[in-house]
Scaffold this active site. Structure first.
Site, PDB file in Angstrom:
ATOM      1  N   GLY A  49       0.844  -1.179   0.000  1.00  0.00           N
ATOM      2  CA  GLY A  49       0.000   0.000   0.000  1.00  0.00           C
ATOM      3  C   GLY A  49       0.882   1.232   0.000  1.00  0.00           C
ATOM      4  O   GLY A  49       2.055   1.172   0.384  1.00  0.00           O
ATOM      5  N   GLN A  54       2.913   9.894   1.616  1.00  0.00           N
ATOM      6  CA  GLN A  54       4.220   9.213   1.584  1.00  0.00           C
ATOM      7  C   GLN A  54       5.048   9.599   0.363  1.00  0.00           C
ATOM      8  O   GLN A  54       6.231   9.298   0.303  1.00  0.00           O
ATOM      9  CB  GLN A  54       4.023   7.693   1.568  1.00  0.00           C
ATOM     10  N   CYS A 102       6.445  -0.228   7.027  1.00  0.00           N
ATOM     11  CA  CYS A 102       6.005   0.947   6.283  1.00  0.00           C
ATOM     12  C   CYS A 102       7.159   1.437   5.426  1.00  0.00           C
ATOM     13  O   CYS A 102       8.296   1.497   5.903  1.00  0.00           O
ATOM     14  CB  CYS A 102       5.592   2.026   7.290  1.00  0.00           C
ATOM     15  N   LEU A 103       6.863   1.793   4.176  1.00  0.00           N
ATOM     16  CA  LEU A 103       7.932   2.264   3.287  1.00  0.00           C
ATOM     17  C   LEU A 103       8.550   3.569   3.794  1.00  0.00           C
ATOM     18  O   LEU A 103       9.663   3.910   3.413  1.00  0.00           O
ATOM     19  CB  LEU A 103       7.401   2.458   1.862  1.00  0.00           C
ATOM     20  N   HIS A 144      -3.992   0.884   7.954  1.00  0.00           N
ATOM     21  CA  HIS A 144      -2.656   1.490   7.860  1.00  0.00           C
ATOM     22  C   HIS A 144      -2.669   2.672   6.875  1.00  0.00           C
ATOM     23  O   HIS A 144      -2.135   3.738   7.176  1.00  0.00           O
ATOM     24  CB  HIS A 144      -1.663   0.403   7.419  1.00  0.00           C
ATOM     25  N   GLU A 145      -3.300   2.471   5.724  1.00  0.00           N
ATOM     26  CA  GLU A 145      -3.300   3.531   4.697  1.00  0.00           C
ATOM     27  C   GLU A 145      -4.216   4.699   5.078  1.00  0.00           C
ATOM     28  O   GLU A 145      -3.854   5.858   4.867  1.00  0.00           O
ATOM     29  CB  GLU A 145      -3.683   2.965   3.323  1.00  0.00           C
ATOM     30  N   HIS A 148      -2.448   6.913   7.389  1.00  0.00           N
ATOM     31  CA  HIS A 148      -1.508   7.833   6.721  1.00  0.00           C
ATOM     32  C   HIS A 148      -2.215   9.122   6.291  1.00  0.00           C
ATOM     33  O   HIS A 148      -1.635  10.201   6.342  1.00  0.00           O
ATOM     34  CB  HIS A 148      -0.918   7.186   5.461  1.00  0.00           C
TER      35      HIS A 148
HETATM   36 ZN    ZN Z   1       2.944   3.110   5.733  1.00  0.00          ZN
END
Ligand code: ZN
Length: 177
Positions: A49, A54, A102-103, A144-145, A148
């Site tokens: 995701g 991000q 997480c990226l 999670h998304e 963000h």
């Molecule tokens: Zn993330």
């Protein structure tokens, strides 16, 4: 194909509440090419995701997809989902604890408690309303998304920071726990 630079932990864009996208703007070149680039970036870095903050865009857009992902070998396949202005319409009281990464938080993983089931409404990339009813892994990714888009990171959701681990240490000491 265009890869975008990923904002890392500490960048203020990750902590802002993202702006809603005007539904009339969804077909615009600006929004459509951002979505394309987010998909490319998610795939390049083996994410399941990616949310627009991000990639330094404070907009309510997220993309989700999973196909035999090396970072999540046990994850089920999820076809590509594009969410614009997602709204959580139901969240179960029942929770599950599982590992997330997480990226934007390089080389780390931590155990997070999440609702087992979630219902979300959003616009898709064509501007159509979509309704998702998700359990387990997809429910976790959706939470999670959407976090963000509200300036939150999985670290904020961890009950026990002692489970925060680098990937190598995760594999050595925590895998399966
Ligand atoms: Zn993330």
């Amino acid at each position: 194909m265009s890869l975008l630079k990923v904002a890392r932990l500490g960048h203020p864009v990750l902590r802002k509440i993202a702006d809603e996208v005007d539904p009339g703007e969804i077909p615009s070149e600006k929004i459509q090419s951002l979505i394309e680039d987010m998909i490319d970036t998610m795939r390049e870095y083996d994410g399941v995701g990616l949310a627009a903050p991000q990639v330094h865009q404070s907009l309510q857009i997220a993309v989700i997809e999973s196909h035999s992902n090396p970072r999540y070998p046990k994850a089920p396949d999820i076809p590509l989902i594009v969410l614009i202005n997602p709204e959580i319409t139901h969240i179960s009281k029942e929770t599950d604890d599982d590992w997330e990464s997480c990226l934007s938080i390089d080389d780390c993983r931590g155990k997070v408690s999440r609702a087992r089931e979630i219902k979300v409404s959003a616009f898709d990339r064509t501007g159509e309303k979509i309704f998702l009813d998700a359990v387990d892994f997809l429910a976790v990714v959706l939470q999670h998304e959407t976090d963000h888009l509200n300036g939150m990171l999985y670290l904020d959701r961890m009950k026990d920071m002692k489970t925060l681990a680098h990937m190598k240490e995760f594999e050595k000491f925590w895998e399966g726990k």
